[in-house]
Design an enzyme around this catalytic site. Structure first.
Site, short mmCIF file in Angstrom:
data_model
loop_
_atom_site.label_atom_id
_atom_site.label_comp_id
_atom_site.label_asym_id
_atom_site.label_seq_id
_atom_site.Cartn_x
_atom_site.Cartn_y
_atom_site.Cartn_z
N ASP A 32 3.82 23.90 93.80
CA ASP A 32 3.24 24.83 92.82
C ASP A 32 2.58 24.08 91.68
OD1 ASP A 32 2.88 27.40 91.49
OD2 ASP A 32 4.42 26.68 90.12
N ASP B 271 -3.11 28.91 88.82
CA ASP B 271 -1.87 29.42 89.41
C ASP B 271 -1.96 29.44 90.93
OD1 ASP B 271 0.56 30.63 89.89
OD2 ASP B 271 -0.11 32.63 89.29
#
Length: 451
Positions: A315, A99
């Protein structure tokens, strides 16, 4: 329609499937749906749902207006790729979501008081000879968004008790520990790194799947895994979602990074959020081109506002590029004007293709960043699922999009979950007879195929 994307979220795919030098730490990534028997169409739909759920997580915690998860996201795990490594001496395996939108690395630990199900055993710090604890007065503890000092009756005196939450209301609470992490190195050589900080979660809840044990924070903060490893850079290469080969993350780039590169090497710098949000990786997206037409969107639409809202996040866990509704509408309209096919469905955008017809012309799609232009491969933004015979779909969602397909051979309708629509009777009239068809003979219900 929810105004989900106050900021833009771009899926990060730095291409590197190369040779790691001896000092490079290698992680193997597996796709969250690997080996679960899904078709390519099902994989794409699941990836889209996760991307939208993840955008809720990211944008709710960023410098933006609050985003309330809708019903669509209530049960959608957001993990896209999972990394495998070990913690402790002797090593105990963990499998965590990578993440780039958070900093803390954590895994579920014994005693797990309130935890989600996982396939691997919970990490047990007790048998680890390299295990240690942080004081609540340590700099590592003080760098956490929420921390407190433990007491003797449960947490241990002056220990670092943390609570780390995410925009989708997932949360972990536990103690900040340190221990040895063991990673794969070059070839089959393991690399053991001592004294890395991580969260031992005893109370964990949220949208997780049974094959993950926690999260590896790859953000820009001091507690993230890349920051603790003191690597200046990291990269990863995602393999085909329908294949079985694992993807690779390299922490620290090898000296021969560009030795096998084909074509021009482009770079674009990260930019700093003016409101000082240190975790996210922001890029300077300037424009989008479809075919030969640059979208009539000013650069300011992609830029930061003075209060830190806006901007473009790159991301790791967002498989689909998410665009704000006003920019997506320009993209949608430009594709419709250039693809010379009837629109079969508008939400998401699908074009009707006659069975057996050759693949249609699809305009190029390019993202223009500062100092670099990313020409997307055709298969990265157009899907032709085999189950959707007679259609070609543009899978670039803007917000909550039900997936419905209306082609020349099939007519589909959407209805709210849990409801039975009113369906008219269908009667065939023959010479001297009529046949009232049972509803099941001309109407069937598909599983939830929405984005």
């Amino acid at each position: 329609m929810q105004k989900l994307a106050v900021q833009i979220v771009v899926a990060l795919a730095i291409l590197l499937c190369s040779y790691a030098a001896a000092s490079t730490i290698r992680l193997q990534l597996i796709h969250a749906d690997a080996g679960r028997g899904f078709t390519r169409r099902e994989l794409l739909h699941r990836m889209a749902r996760r991307s939208k759920a993840r955008a809720v997580r990211l944008l709710s915690g960023a410098a933006s207006a609050p985003v309330t998860p809708g019903r669509l996201f209530d049960t959608v795990p957001v993990a896209e790729y999972l990394a495998q490594f070990s913690i402790g001496t002797p090593p105990q395996p963990v499998q965590v979501e990578v993440d780039t939108g958070s900093d803390l690395t954590w895994t579920q630990c014994v005693p797990c008081i309130a935890c989600f199900d996982q396939a691997l055993p919970y990490f047990d710090p007790n048998p680890s000879s390299s295990f240690g604890m942080f004081s609540c007065r340590s700099s590592a503890c003080q760098s956490l968004p929420i921390s407190s000092c433990g007491t003797e009756n449960w947490w241990g005196n002056q220990t670092c008790v943390y609570t780390y939450s995410y925009g989708d209301k997932s949360v972990t609470t536990g103690l900040l520990f340190l221990d040895t992490f063991t990673f794969a190195g070059a070839g089959d050589r393991a690399v053991a790194v001592p004294d890395l900080a991580f969260g031992c979660g005893f109370f964990n809840s949220g949208k997780f799947i049974s094959n993950e044990t926690g999260i590896a924070g790859f953000g820009r903060g001091t507690l993230s895994l890349p920051s603790q490893l003191k690597v200046d850079n990291f990269s990863y290469c995602f393999t085909n979602i329908t294949g079985s080969a694992p993807s690779t993350v390299l922490l620290g780039l090898p000296a021969n990074l560009h030795s096998s590169a084909r074509g021009e090497i482009q770079t674009t710098p990260f930019i700093q959020n003016p409101a000082d949000f240190p975790t996210f990786y922001y890029l300077s997206l300037k424009a989008i081109t479809v075919g030969s037409c640059r979208l009539p969107v000013p650069e300011s639409a992609f830029a930061f506002n003075k209060n830190g809202t806006g901007g473009t996040i790159i991301d790791s866990g967002t498989a689909f590029t998410m665009l704000p509704p006003n920019i997506y509408r320009h993209l949608h309209d430009t594709f419709v004007s250039q693809v010379k096919l009837p629109v079969a469905n508008d939400d998401p955008l699908c074009f009707a293709v006659a069975p057996g017809e050759k693949p249609p012309y699809v305009p190029k799609l390019a993202l223009h960043f500062e100092g670099a232009t990313l020409d997307l491969p055709w298969e990265n933004y157009v899907a032709s699922p085999s189950i959707t015979v007679g259609s070609t779909m543009l899978p670039i969602p803007e917000s909550s999009l039900p997936v419905v397909n209306a082609t020349e051979t099939t007519l589909c309708f959407t209805s709210p979950a849990g409801t039975k629509p009113d369906v008219p009777k269908l009667i065939l009239h023959f010479d001297g007879a009529r046949m009232d068809l049972p509803r099941d003979n001309y109407m069937f219900e598909l599983e939830d195929l929405r984005y």
